[in-house]
Write an enzyme that holds these catalytic residues in place. Structure first.
Site, short mmCIF file in Angstrom:
data_model
loop_
_atom_site.label_atom_id
_atom_site.label_comp_id
_atom_site.label_asym_id
_atom_site.label_seq_id
_atom_site.Cartn_x
_atom_site.Cartn_y
_atom_site.Cartn_z
N GLY A 92 0.79 -1.23 0.00
CA GLY A 92 0.00 0.00 0.00
C GLY A 92 0.82 1.28 0.00
N HIS A 97 9.49 7.10 -0.43
CA HIS A 97 10.53 7.61 0.48
C HIS A 97 10.09 7.07 1.84
CE1 HIS A 97 13.19 11.14 1.94
NE2 HIS A 97 12.75 10.54 3.04
N HIS A 99 8.73 6.11 5.22
CA HIS A 99 8.00 6.95 6.18
C HIS A 99 7.18 6.07 7.11
CE1 HIS A 99 5.47 6.46 2.59
NE2 HIS A 99 4.44 6.46 3.41
P1 AMP Z 1 1.84 5.64 1.86
O1 AMP Z 1 0.56 5.36 1.14
O2 AMP Z 1 2.12 4.75 3.01
O3 AMP Z 1 3.00 5.71 0.89
O4 AMP Z 1 1.67 7.07 2.50
C1 AMP Z 1 1.90 8.26 1.82
C2 AMP Z 1 1.16 9.33 2.54
O5 AMP Z 1 1.65 10.59 2.11
C3 AMP Z 1 -0.35 9.36 2.27
O6 AMP Z 1 -1.04 9.16 3.50
C4 AMP Z 1 -0.58 10.74 1.68
O7 AMP Z 1 -1.79 11.32 2.12
C5 AMP Z 1 0.62 11.50 2.17
N1 AMP Z 1 1.03 12.63 1.36
C6 AMP Z 1 1.26 12.67 0.03
N2 AMP Z 1 1.69 13.88 -0.36
C7 AMP Z 1 1.74 14.64 0.76
C8 AMP Z 1 2.12 15.99 1.04
N3 AMP Z 1 2.53 16.81 0.08
N4 AMP Z 1 2.03 16.43 2.33
C9 AMP Z 1 1.61 15.60 3.31
N5 AMP Z 1 1.28 14.32 3.12
C10 AMP Z 1 1.33 13.85 1.87
ZN ZN Z 2 13.00 11.13 -1.06
#
Ligand code: AMP
Ligand code: ZN
Length: 113
Positions: A92, A97, A99
C-alpha cells in the site's frame, strides 16, 4: 532524490505542516488524514522503502522510534497511538521515500488489510 515528494518537503520546495524537525528526521501532518491525528515521520536521507533497509542504513529507524514518544506527547497522544509502515506496492505504499504513519486521537480499530 529528484522527483521525490518527501525530498522536496525536506528541502522546502513543497510546503508542509511540520510537527518536529532535527538534523536527521522530519515529522509533518499527512495531507489526507486517516485518523484525528495523522503525522508522517521521515528520514532526511532518501531511502525508498523498508525493503531497502540493511545493516548500513537501518540506524535511522531506531532513531525515528526513539523520537516517537516525544512527538506523540507533543500531539497529545497520551492514551496511545499506532505506527504504520506501508512497504512497496502490495503493502500500500504510494510515496517511495521511507516513512512511518503516526496515527491516533481515537480508539483505532484493527484493520489488517
Ligand atoms: P503511503 O501510502 O504509506 O506511501 O503514505 C503516503 C502518505 O503521504 C499518504 O497518506 C498521503 O496522504 C501522504 N502525502 C502525500 N503527499 C503529501 C504531502 N505533500 N504532504 C503531506 N502528506 C502527503
Ligand atoms: Zn525522497
Amino acid at each position: 532524490m529528484d522527483n521525490c515528494i518527501f525530498c522536496k518537503i525536506i528541502s522546502g520546495e513543497i510546503p508542509s505542516n511540520k510537527v518536529y524537525e532535527d538534523d536527521k528526521i522530519l515529522a509533518f501532518y499527512d495531507l489526507s488524514p486517516q485518523a484525528p491525528v495523522h503525522v508522517l515521520i521521515i528520514p532526511k536521507t532518501h531511502i525508498c522503502c523498508a525493503d531497502e533497509l540493511d545493516s548500513e542504513n537501518c540506524e535511522i529507524v531506531g532513531y525515528i522510534f526513539s523520537k516517537i514518544p516525544q512527538i506523540a506527547k507533543k500531539l497529545g497522544l497520551e492514551n496511545g497511538y499506532r505506527v504504520v509502515n506501508n512497504c512497496k506496492e502490495e503493502g500500500g505504499q504510494s510515496v517511495f521515500h521511507l516513512h512511518f504513519h503516526l496515527l491516533g486521537g481515537k480508539k483505532l480499530t484493527l484493520q489488517m488489510a
